[in-house]
Write an enzyme that holds these catalytic residues in place. Structure first.
Site, short mmCIF file in Angstrom:
data_model
loop_
_atom_site.label_atom_id
_atom_site.label_comp_id
_atom_site.label_asym_id
_atom_site.label_seq_id
_atom_site.Cartn_x
_atom_site.Cartn_y
_atom_site.Cartn_z
N ASN A 257 0.87 -1.18 0.00
CA ASN A 257 0.00 0.00 0.00
C ASN A 257 0.90 1.23 0.00
OD1 ASN A 257 -1.80 2.06 0.51
ND2 ASN A 257 -2.29 1.40 2.59
N TRP A 258 0.98 1.89 -1.14
CA TRP A 258 1.92 3.02 -1.27
C TRP A 258 1.34 4.33 -0.75
CZ3 TRP A 258 4.38 1.80 -6.76
CH2 TRP A 258 5.11 0.60 -6.65
N LYS A 259 0.10 4.27 -0.29
CA LYS A 259 -0.54 5.45 0.31
C LYS A 259 -0.31 6.70 -0.56
CE LYS A 259 -0.03 3.26 4.75
NZ LYS A 259 0.01 3.37 6.18
N HIS B 143 -9.52 0.85 4.81
CA HIS B 143 -8.24 0.99 5.54
C HIS B 143 -8.48 1.87 6.77
CE1 HIS B 143 -4.13 2.17 6.49
NE2 HIS B 143 -3.75 1.10 5.82
N GLU C 266 -6.89 4.22 7.97
CA GLU C 266 -6.70 5.68 7.75
C GLU C 266 -7.93 6.28 7.09
OE1 GLU C 266 -2.95 5.35 5.71
OE2 GLU C 266 -2.02 4.68 7.58
N GLU D 104 -5.42 -5.54 10.46
CA GLU D 104 -4.36 -4.56 10.72
C GLU D 104 -4.62 -3.84 12.04
OE1 GLU D 104 -2.36 -3.20 6.89
OE2 GLU D 104 -4.15 -2.00 7.07
N GLY E 181 2.47 1.66 10.81
CA GLY E 181 3.41 2.78 10.69
C GLY E 181 4.12 3.12 11.98
N SER F 221 3.47 -2.83 10.25
CA SER F 221 4.93 -2.87 10.40
C SER F 221 5.56 -4.20 9.97
CB SER F 221 5.33 -2.50 11.83
OG SER F 221 4.91 -1.18 12.13
N GLY G 1 2.79 -1.30 4.32
CA GLY G 1 2.88 0.12 4.02
C GLY G 1 4.32 0.54 3.80
N GLY G 2 4.95 1.03 4.85
CA GLY G 2 6.29 1.62 4.76
C GLY G 2 7.31 0.74 4.05
#
Ligand code: PEP
Length: 246
Positions: free
Chosen positions: A9-11, A94, A96, A164, A170, A210, A231-232
């Site tokens: 997920n490159w957000k 998600h 967010e 998640e 994150g 993470s 993500g990251g």
């Protein structure tokens, strides 16, 4: 046998050039992955990403969609629009989006139903906050999200769920493999209660929070974990070390 699925997920990261460059760099590194591989760039780069990924084992996903086909919904994108440019997956609900854009379980449900009707694979997210976990309410939160978000689904076996825990997204703080497996088990049990054992046995449940090269293998070794939403650690070539974890 459930085929693992690992999605990045490159957000709101990477412009058009950076998006295609990363796909180009990762293509040879992930080409022999046993897992299904998905990259989810921002809306504006989806078309380029689809073109760049053509002929590879990389599928492209969006990070959200609207459940209506078209209309006066400023700033929104429909599933039909995603489908028309070759997108195959869509992340739904998600944390967010739930937190910053007030996305509800009801909207998640409408989006999942719509995505499936179009042949898009929904990656439906769920997970508890730290407060909910510490208060002993993690299971009821996750079960409630699944019951509401996945109700009245015809093709439940095509749904991917991403568990998640919000406290692990994150933050660098990963759930232990036992915690992650237990919660993915709650998801599977809830699907079994709703749709029966045959369905629960084939639905893939990812863990997200993470995930990185150092912890992917131990997570993937757990019975109830069928992949990861990342993500990251999906933003550099090192993502290949997550995708090819064994
Ligand atoms: C995510 O955003 O879905 C996620 C899991 O992020 P990270 O891997 O950075 O924790």
């Amino acid at each position: 046998m459930r085929r693992p699925i690992i999605a990045g997920n490159w957000k709101m990261h990477k412009d058009a050039k950076e998006t295609t460059a990363l796909i180009e760099a990762l293509t040879p590194l992930v080409k022999d992955a046993k897992a299904e591989v998905v990259f989810c760039p921002t809306y504006v780069n989806l078309k380029d990403a689809v073109t760049q990924a053509e002929g590879t084992n990389i599928g492209i996903g969006a990070q959200n969609m609207h459940y209506e086909t078209q209309g006066a919904f400023t700033g929104e994108v429909s599933g039909e629009m995603l489908k028309a440019i070759g997108v195959q997956y869509v992340v739904i609900g998600h944390s967010e989006r739930r937190e910053y854009y007030n996305e509800t379980d009801e909207a998640v449900n409408l989006k999942a139903i719509k995505a499936l009707s179009l042949g898009l694979t929904p990656i439906v997210c769920c997970g508890e906050t730290l407060e909910e976990r510490e208060a002993g309410n993690a299971q009821s939160k996750v079960v409630g999200q699944i019951k509401a978000g996945l109700k009245d689904i015809d093709d439940i076996e095509k749904v991917v769920v991403a568990y998640e825990p919000i406290w692990a997204i994150g933050t660098g703080k990963t759930a232990s493999k036992e915690e992650a497996d237990e919660a993915c088990g709650w998801v599977r049990q809830t699907i079994q209660d709703m749709y029966g054992k045959d369905a629960a046995d084939v639905v893939r449940v990812q863990y997200g929070g993470s995930v990185k090269p150092a912890n992917i293998a131990e997570l993937m070794a757990m019975d109830n974990i069928d992949g990861a939403l990342v993500g990251g650690a999906s933003l550099t070539e090192d993502f290949a070390k997550v995708v090819v974890y064994d």
